[in-house]
Write a protein that holds these residues in place. Structure first.
Motif, PDB file in Angstrom:
ATOM      1  N   SER A  70       1.748 -16.818  -4.282  1.00 15.73           N
ATOM      2  CA  SER A  70       0.422 -16.246  -4.473  1.00 15.73           C
ATOM      3  C   SER A  70      -0.656 -17.320  -4.443  1.00 15.73           C
ATOM      4  O   SER A  70      -0.418 -18.463  -4.833  1.00 15.73           O
ATOM      5  CB  SER A  70       0.385 -15.514  -5.821  1.00 15.73           C
ATOM      6  N   ARG A  71      -1.846 -16.906  -4.039  1.00 16.50           N
ATOM      7  CA  ARG A  71      -3.010 -17.794  -4.094  1.00 16.50           C
ATOM      8  C   ARG A  71      -3.425 -18.072  -5.537  1.00 16.50           C
ATOM      9  O   ARG A  71      -4.241 -18.956  -5.783  1.00 16.50           O
ATOM     10  CB  ARG A  71      -4.196 -17.169  -3.354  1.00 16.50           C
ATOM     11  N   LYS A  87      -4.397 -21.966 -10.188  1.00 18.85           N
ATOM     12  CA  LYS A  87      -5.793 -21.656 -10.523  1.00 18.85           C
ATOM     13  C   LYS A  87      -5.961 -21.661 -12.035  1.00 18.85           C
ATOM     14  O   LYS A  87      -5.063 -21.255 -12.772  1.00 18.85           O
ATOM     15  CB  LYS A  87      -6.219 -20.301  -9.959  1.00 18.85           C
ATOM     16  N   LYS A 106      -1.314  -8.879  -4.827  1.00 17.33           N
ATOM     17  CA  LYS A 106      -2.479  -8.855  -3.932  1.00 17.33           C
ATOM     18  C   LYS A 106      -3.703  -8.313  -4.659  1.00 17.33           C
ATOM     19  O   LYS A 106      -4.814  -8.835  -4.508  1.00 17.33           O
ATOM     20  CB  LYS A 106      -2.198  -8.015  -2.687  1.00 17.33           C
ATOM     21  N   ASP A 107      -3.517  -7.279  -5.467  1.00 17.79           N
ATOM     22  CA  ASP A 107      -4.616  -6.710  -6.240  1.00 17.79           C
ATOM     23  C   ASP A 107      -5.145  -7.743  -7.242  1.00 17.79           C
ATOM     24  O   ASP A 107      -6.367  -7.883  -7.402  1.00 17.79           O
ATOM     25  CB  ASP A 107      -4.157  -5.444  -6.947  1.00 17.79           C
ATOM     26  N   GLU A 136      -4.998 -10.980  -6.947  1.00 17.75           N
ATOM     27  CA  GLU A 136      -5.725 -11.993  -6.187  1.00 17.75           C
ATOM     28  C   GLU A 136      -7.146 -11.530  -5.881  1.00 17.75           C
ATOM     29  O   GLU A 136      -8.097 -12.295  -6.057  1.00 17.75           O
ATOM     30  CB  GLU A 136      -4.982 -12.307  -4.883  1.00 17.75           C
ATOM     31  N   SER A 137      -7.292 -10.278  -5.482  1.00  9.15           N
ATOM     32  CA  SER A 137      -8.646  -9.791  -5.167  1.00  9.15           C
ATOM     33  C   SER A 137      -9.506  -9.650  -6.418  1.00  9.15           C
ATOM     34  O   SER A 137     -10.699  -9.912  -6.384  1.00  9.15           O
ATOM     35  CB  SER A 137      -8.579  -8.467  -4.380  1.00  9.15           C
ATOM     36  N   GLN A 138      -8.899  -9.282  -7.542  1.00  7.32           N
ATOM     37  CA  GLN A 138      -9.641  -9.163  -8.803  1.00  7.32           C
ATOM     38  C   GLN A 138     -10.098 -10.513  -9.317  1.00  7.32           C
ATOM     39  O   GLN A 138     -11.201 -10.631  -9.854  1.00  7.32           O
ATOM     40  CB  GLN A 138      -8.759  -8.499  -9.873  1.00  7.32           C
ATOM     41  N   LEU A 165      -9.903 -13.740  -7.544  1.00  7.18           N
ATOM     42  CA  LEU A 165     -10.312 -14.805  -6.638  1.00  7.18           C
ATOM     43  C   LEU A 165     -11.404 -14.415  -5.651  1.00  7.18           C
ATOM     44  O   LEU A 165     -12.119 -15.285  -5.165  1.00  7.18           O
ATOM     45  CB  LEU A 165      -9.098 -15.302  -5.848  1.00  7.18           C
ATOM     46  N   ASP A 166     -11.504 -13.163  -5.301  1.00  5.84           N
ATOM     47  CA  ASP A 166     -12.477 -12.762  -4.274  1.00  5.84           C
ATOM     48  C   ASP A 166     -13.827 -12.399  -4.845  1.00  5.84           C
ATOM     49  O   ASP A 166     -14.014 -12.113  -5.961  1.00  5.84           O
ATOM     50  CB  ASP A 166     -11.930 -11.595  -3.452  1.00  5.84           C
TER      51      ASP A 166
END
Length: 134
Positions: free
Chosen positions: A6-7, A11, A126-127, A129-131, A133-134
C-alpha cells in the motif's frame, strides 16, 4: 496472513487524527496495542472465526497513551482468527481461575483467510489510501 502492499506504508500521521478519520469508517484500535505500537482493525466478517483487515502502526514520537503522538503506518494485511467451540482445555481450573479466564484460546490465531474476502480487503486498503492520501 495476507499482506497488501500500500501507498500508506511509511506515512506518518497524528494518532488522534487517524482515530477521528478511521473510527467512523468502522475501524477500531486492536487489542494488541502496546505503548510503542498497535493497529487499526476492520472486521470484514465473522465466518468460522473473525476476518480482519489490520493496519499496523508504530509510535515515532511519544507513547500511544500520550497526547500528540505521531505514528508511522506499516503494511496492511488480512488476518483470520478461528476460535474454539466449547470449553478451553488450557484454562486454569477452579472457580477463581474461571473468573479471570473466561475466554477460549484461539484454535488457530493464523487461520487460513477465506479467498472470497481478499478482494474486499484490497478494496478497503484502496479506500483508506483515498481517505488518507488523496
Amino acid at each position: 496472513m495476507i499482506e497488501i502492499p500500500s501507498r500508506l506504508e511509511g506515512k506518518t500521521f497524528p494518532l488522534y487524527k487517524l482515530e477521528q478519520l478511521l473510527k467512523p469508517l468502522g475501524y477500531t484500535i486492536g487489542g494488541n496495542w502496546d505503548y510503542d505500537h498497535g493497529s487499526f482493525d476492520y472486521k470484514i466478517d465473522d465466518e468460522a472465526g473473525y476476518q480482519f483487515l489490520r493496519v499496523p502502526f508504530e509510535a515515532i514520537d511519544g507513547q500511544l497513551d500520550s497526547h500528540g503522538t505521531t505514528v508511522k503506518l506499516g503494511r496492511p494485511f488480512l488476518l483470520s482468527h478461528k476460535y474454539q467451540i466449547g470449553i478451553d482445555d488450557h484454562a486454569d481450573g477452579g472457580n477463581l481461575g474461571a473468573a479471570f479466564n473466561q475466554f477460549a484460546e484461539p484454535q488457530d490465531p493464523d487461520a487460513t483467510f477465506p479467498e472470497k474476502y481478499i478482494d474486499i480487503g484490497k478494496a478497503l486498503v484502496k479506500d483508506l489510501e483515498s481517505q488518507l492520501l488523496d
